[in-house]
Design a protein around this motif. Structure first.
Motif, PDB file in Angstrom:
ATOM      1  N   ILE A  83     -15.440 -12.321 -15.066  1.00 17.51           N
ATOM      2  CA  ILE A  83     -15.096 -12.953 -16.325  1.00 17.51           C
ATOM      3  C   ILE A  83     -14.227 -14.164 -16.025  1.00 17.51           C
ATOM      4  O   ILE A  83     -13.183 -14.045 -15.374  1.00 17.51           O
ATOM      5  N   ALA A 110     -11.703 -17.268 -16.904  1.00 23.36           N
ATOM      6  CA  ALA A 110     -10.617 -17.517 -17.842  1.00 23.36           C
ATOM      7  C   ALA A 110      -9.864 -18.773 -17.409  1.00 23.36           C
ATOM      8  O   ALA A 110      -9.779 -19.087 -16.227  1.00 23.36           O
ATOM      9  N   SER A 123      -5.563 -13.549 -23.351  1.00 23.31           N
ATOM     10  CA  SER A 123      -5.862 -12.357 -22.567  1.00 23.31           C
ATOM     11  C   SER A 123      -7.356 -12.072 -22.674  1.00 23.31           C
ATOM     12  O   SER A 123      -8.040 -12.611 -23.532  1.00 23.31           O
ATOM     13  N   VAL A 124      -7.835 -11.215 -21.796  1.00 19.93           N
ATOM     14  CA  VAL A 124      -9.241 -10.816 -21.832  1.00 19.93           C
ATOM     15  C   VAL A 124      -9.387  -9.717 -22.882  1.00 19.93           C
ATOM     16  O   VAL A 124      -8.596  -8.774 -22.926  1.00 19.93           O
ATOM     17  N   THR A 125     -10.398  -9.844 -23.721  1.00 22.99           N
ATOM     18  CA  THR A 125     -10.609  -8.905 -24.826  1.00 22.99           C
ATOM     19  C   THR A 125     -11.925  -8.153 -24.631  1.00 22.99           C
ATOM     20  O   THR A 125     -12.769  -8.573 -23.833  1.00 22.99           O
ATOM     21  N   GLN A 129     -15.039 -10.381 -24.826  1.00 25.43           N
ATOM     22  CA  GLN A 129     -15.422 -11.102 -23.615  1.00 25.43           C
ATOM     23  C   GLN A 129     -16.119 -10.180 -22.619  1.00 25.43           C
ATOM     24  O   GLN A 129     -17.065 -10.588 -21.941  1.00 25.43           O
ATOM     25  N   ILE A 130     -15.676  -8.944 -22.527  1.00 25.11           N
ATOM     26  CA  ILE A 130     -16.316  -7.988 -21.624  1.00 25.11           C
ATOM     27  C   ILE A 130     -17.735  -7.689 -22.105  1.00 25.11           C
ATOM     28  O   ILE A 130     -18.675  -7.638 -21.308  1.00 25.11           O
ATOM     29  N   VAL A 135      -4.758  -7.456 -19.916  1.00 20.93           N
ATOM     30  CA  VAL A 135      -5.250  -8.364 -18.884  1.00 20.93           C
ATOM     31  C   VAL A 135      -4.696  -9.751 -19.171  1.00 20.93           C
ATOM     32  O   VAL A 135      -5.182 -10.458 -20.046  1.00 20.93           O
ATOM     33  N   LYS A 136      -3.665 -10.129 -18.422  1.00 18.67           N
ATOM     34  CA  LYS A 136      -3.010 -11.423 -18.636  1.00 18.67           C
ATOM     35  C   LYS A 136      -2.957 -12.266 -17.363  1.00 18.67           C
ATOM     36  O   LYS A 136      -2.457 -13.371 -17.379  1.00 18.67           O
ATOM     37  N   VAL A 164     -11.274 -10.882 -13.152  1.00 21.39           N
ATOM     38  CA  VAL A 164     -10.929 -12.083 -13.909  1.00 21.39           C
ATOM     39  C   VAL A 164     -10.721 -13.198 -12.898  1.00 21.39           C
ATOM     40  O   VAL A 164      -9.894 -13.085 -12.002  1.00 21.39           O
TER      41      VAL A 164
END
Length: 148
Positions: free
Chosen positions: A79, A81, A92-94, A97-98, A121-122, A145
């Motif tokens: 992913i 970012a 952050s990853v949500t 997005q996954i 996930v930051k 990420v």
């Protein structure tokens, strides 16, 4: 009187259950409202056929879930970012997005509401998300990420 429930009835049973009720309750409430049918031989035979069809459908669904689990665990998702100068990502990853990454990289469409992140996930790195397929079928998926 024995009846076969056609729908879930509170404090009585679930759909396709064979239950014993008082005659008046069955004749005057359940049957007229199409919540149940009398448990005669032909209706019992139909019940068995419905249960067999339901079992076949469940087995096919479990086979599909097993196939999806294997594909998701085969390799980690990637992913992208946007990253700041300190190595932290913007936002952050949500689960959305996954879900998009699963669709684009693995070819399976999974509802974002079934995806649960085990931790926030930051930052860049490798993380794990849990996907719940229902009825106790869960799979942990690793995703990485990376900077865009």
């Amino acid at each position: 009187m024995q009846v076969i429930l056609l729908q879930d009835v509170e404090n009585l049973g679930h759909q396709n259950d064979l239950v014993t009720v008082k005659d008046g309750y069955g004749r005057n409430y359940l049957i007229p409202r199409k919540l149940a049918v009398e448990a005669n031989p032909s209706n019992l035979k139909q019940l068995e056929q419905r249960k067999k069809a339901e079992r076949r459908k469940e087995e096919a669904l479990l086979a599909t879930i097993a196939q999806v689990k294997e594909a998701l665990q085969a390799s980690p998702l990637r992913i992208g970012a946007k990253v700041g100068t300190s190595g932290k990502i913007f936002g952050s990853v949500t689960p959305v997005q996954i879900a998009q990454a699963i669709k684009s990289q693995k070819g399976y469409e999974i509802d974002r509401r079934r995806i649960h992140l085990l931790e926030e996930v930051k930052e860049l790195g490798v993380y794990t998300a849990r996907i719940d397929f229902g009825k106790g079928n869960e799979v942990d998926v690793q995703f990485e990420v990376v900077a865009e």
